[in-house]
Write an enzyme that holds these catalytic residues in place. Structure first.
Site, PDB file in Angstrom:
ATOM      1  N   LYS A 125      47.861  48.233  35.516  1.00 26.09           N
ATOM      2  CA  LYS A 125      49.034  47.798  36.286  1.00 26.09           C
ATOM      3  C   LYS A 125      50.311  48.052  35.488  1.00 26.09           C
ATOM      4  CE  LYS A 125      46.343  44.647  39.096  1.00 26.09           C
ATOM      5  NZ  LYS A 125      45.834  43.323  39.422  1.00 26.09           N
TER       6      LYS A 125
ATOM      7  N   GLN B  24      46.422  37.531  37.219  1.00 27.76           N
ATOM      8  CA  GLN B  24      45.160  38.259  37.386  1.00 27.76           C
ATOM      9  C   GLN B  24      44.004  37.286  37.616  1.00 27.76           C
ATOM     10  OE1 GLN B  24      44.966  41.600  37.608  1.00 27.76           O
ATOM     11  NE2 GLN B  24      42.777  41.523  37.947  1.00 27.76           N
TER      12      GLN B  24
ATOM     13  N   ASP C 248      51.102  39.702  45.231  1.00 26.46           N
ATOM     14  CA  ASP C 248      49.694  39.798  45.644  1.00 26.46           C
ATOM     15  C   ASP C 248      49.522  39.395  47.108  1.00 26.46           C
ATOM     16  OD1 ASP C 248      47.743  40.697  43.814  1.00 26.46           O
ATOM     17  OD2 ASP C 248      47.960  38.882  42.599  1.00 26.46           O
TER      18      ASP C 248
HETATM   19  N1  GUN Z   1      41.402  40.410  40.802  1.00 21.78           N
HETATM   20  C1  GUN Z   1      40.760  41.321  41.577  1.00 21.78           C
HETATM   21  N2  GUN Z   1      41.600  41.842  42.498  1.00 21.78           N
HETATM   22  C2  GUN Z   1      42.794  41.259  42.295  1.00 21.78           C
HETATM   23  C3  GUN Z   1      44.064  41.400  42.923  1.00 21.78           C
HETATM   24  O1  GUN Z   1      44.266  42.163  43.875  1.00 21.78           O
HETATM   25  N3  GUN Z   1      45.056  40.611  42.418  1.00 21.78           N
HETATM   26  C4  GUN Z   1      44.861  39.747  41.385  1.00 21.78           C
HETATM   27  N4  GUN Z   1      45.883  39.011  40.988  1.00 21.78           N
HETATM   28  N5  GUN Z   1      43.692  39.596  40.783  1.00 21.78           N
HETATM   29  C5  GUN Z   1      42.673  40.357  41.237  1.00 21.78           C
END
Ligand code: GUN
Length: 281
Positions: A52, A96, A119
Site C-alpha cells: 500500500k 490493517q 476502506d
Molecule cells: N485485510 C484484508 N483486506 C483488507 C482491507 O481491504 N482493508 C483492511 N484495512 N484490512 C484488510
C-alpha cells in the site's frame, strides 16, 4: 476461448489516471495523504501494508505508517485514530485487519471519521453504500466492478451470484452490483444446493477463502468468474478459491490468482484517498 482478466493492466491504467489527478491536486496546494496503521506482527499484513505504501509513492500520494505493538489496547489504538482524524496532512485512514484478539475491531472501525474512512468499513459508509450513494466503496468489490467495466462486460440485467457474505467483500459486492442493476444472489457456508445456484450465474464471484472451492460443475458455460481468494498452498504457491485450470475453458472471462482481483484492491484504495483529499478541500 476465454479471456484472462489482467488485473495488473487495469490497475496500471487506473493508477496512471490517479497519478495525474494527484499531480493536479498538488498544483492547487492539496496534498493527498494516507495513514496506514498496522498492529502486531502478522507477516501477511506486513506485506499488504508495504504494498500500500509503495503504491502511494508511485502515484505521488503521501503515506504515513503507524506500527503498533502486538499488545496494543483498544484505547491506545482509538487514541491514535482520534489524533489522525484531526491531522490535516491525513486525508484517509486505514487500519490493517485483522487486529490482535484483545482489540475490539468494531469500536476501532467506528472511531475512524467517516470522511477519512478509505476502506469504507464505517457504518455510515456501509449505509451510504446500501442507499446507493456511496462515498467510499470497499476496495476489493469496487476493484472488481472497475475490472468488469474496463473489459466492457455487461452488468445490468445479469445474474450475479456471490459466494461469501463478509462485510469486506460479499455484502458490499452485492450492493455495488445492485447499484449497477444486476440481479444478485448471495450464498454462504449454510446455503443448500450451492452448485445449483452458482450454475445460474452470469457473473460468479468467489470469496470463500477455500482453495479451489469452485469446480467446473458449479459454473455455467460462458460465465464471467471473479476470484477473490488468496490461498497459500503447501508448495508455497498462491491459488484462488476457483480451480482455475478446471474452470477456465467454461468461462468467457476469468480472473487469475495472482494478478487478477488483488492488484485492483490497492488501486481503489488510492482512488478513495484521492476522493477524501478532494472532498476535504
Ligand atoms: N485485510 C484484508 N483486506 C483488507 C482491507 O481491504 N482493508 C483492511 N484495512 N484490512 C484488510
Amino acid at each position: 476461448m476465454y479471456t484472462k482478466i489482467d488485473g495488473k493492466q487495469v490497475s496500471q491504467a487506473v493508477r496512471a489516471r490517479i497519478a495525474e489527478e494527484t499531480a493536479s491536486l498538488k498544483s492547487k496546494g492539496i496534498e493527498p495523504g494516507l495513514a496506514v496503521i498496522i498492529v502486531g506482527n502478522d507477516p501477511a499484513s506486513r506485506v499488504y501494508v508495504n504494498n500500500k505504501k509503495k503504491a502511494c509513492e508511485q502515484t505521488g500520494i503521501n503515506s504515513f505508517e503507524y506500527a503498533m505493538a502486538e499488545d496494543t489496547s483498544t484505547e491506545e489504538l482509538i487514541s491514535l485514530i482520534e489524533k489522525l482524524n484531526n491531522d490535516k496532512r491525513v486525508s484517509g485512514i486505514l487500519c490493517q485487519l485483522p487486529v490482535p484478539k484483545q482489540i475490539d475491531e468494531e469500536r476501532v472501525l467506528n472511531a475512524i471519521s467517516p470522511d477519512k474512512d478509505v476502506d469504507g468499513f464505517h457504518p455510515v459508509n456501509c449505509g451510504r453504500l446500501m442507499t446507493g450513494c456511496a462515498k467510499f466503496a470497499p476496495c476489493t468489490p469496487a476493484g472488481m466492478v472497475e475490472m468488469l467495466k474496463y473489459y466492457n462486460i455487461p452488468i445490468a440485467g445479469k445474474h450475479c451470484v456471490i459466494i461469501g457474505r463478509s462485510n469486506i467483500v460479499g455484502k458490499p459486492m452485492a450492493m455495488l452490483m445492485l447499484a449497477n442493476n444486476a440481479t444478485v444472489t448471495v450464498c454462504h457456508s449454510k446455503t443448500d444446493n450451492l452448485p445449483e445456484i452458482t450454475k445460474q450465474a452470469d457473473i460468479l464471484v468467489a470469496a470463500v477463502g477455500k482453495p479451489k472451492f469452485v469446480t467446473a460443475e458449479m459454473v455455467k458455460d460462458g460465465a464471467v468468474v471473479l476470484d477473490v481468494g488468496i490461498n497459500r498452498m503447501e508448495n508455497g504457491k498462491l491459488c484462488g478459491d476457483v480451480d482455475f485450470d478446471a474452470v477456465c475453458e467454461k468461462t468467457s472471462y476469468i480472473t487469475p490468482v495472482p494478478g487478477g482481483v488483488g492488484p485492483m484492491t490497492i488501486t481503489m484504495l488510492l482512488q478513495n484517498t484521492l476522493t477524501a483529499a478532494s472532498d476535504e478541500n
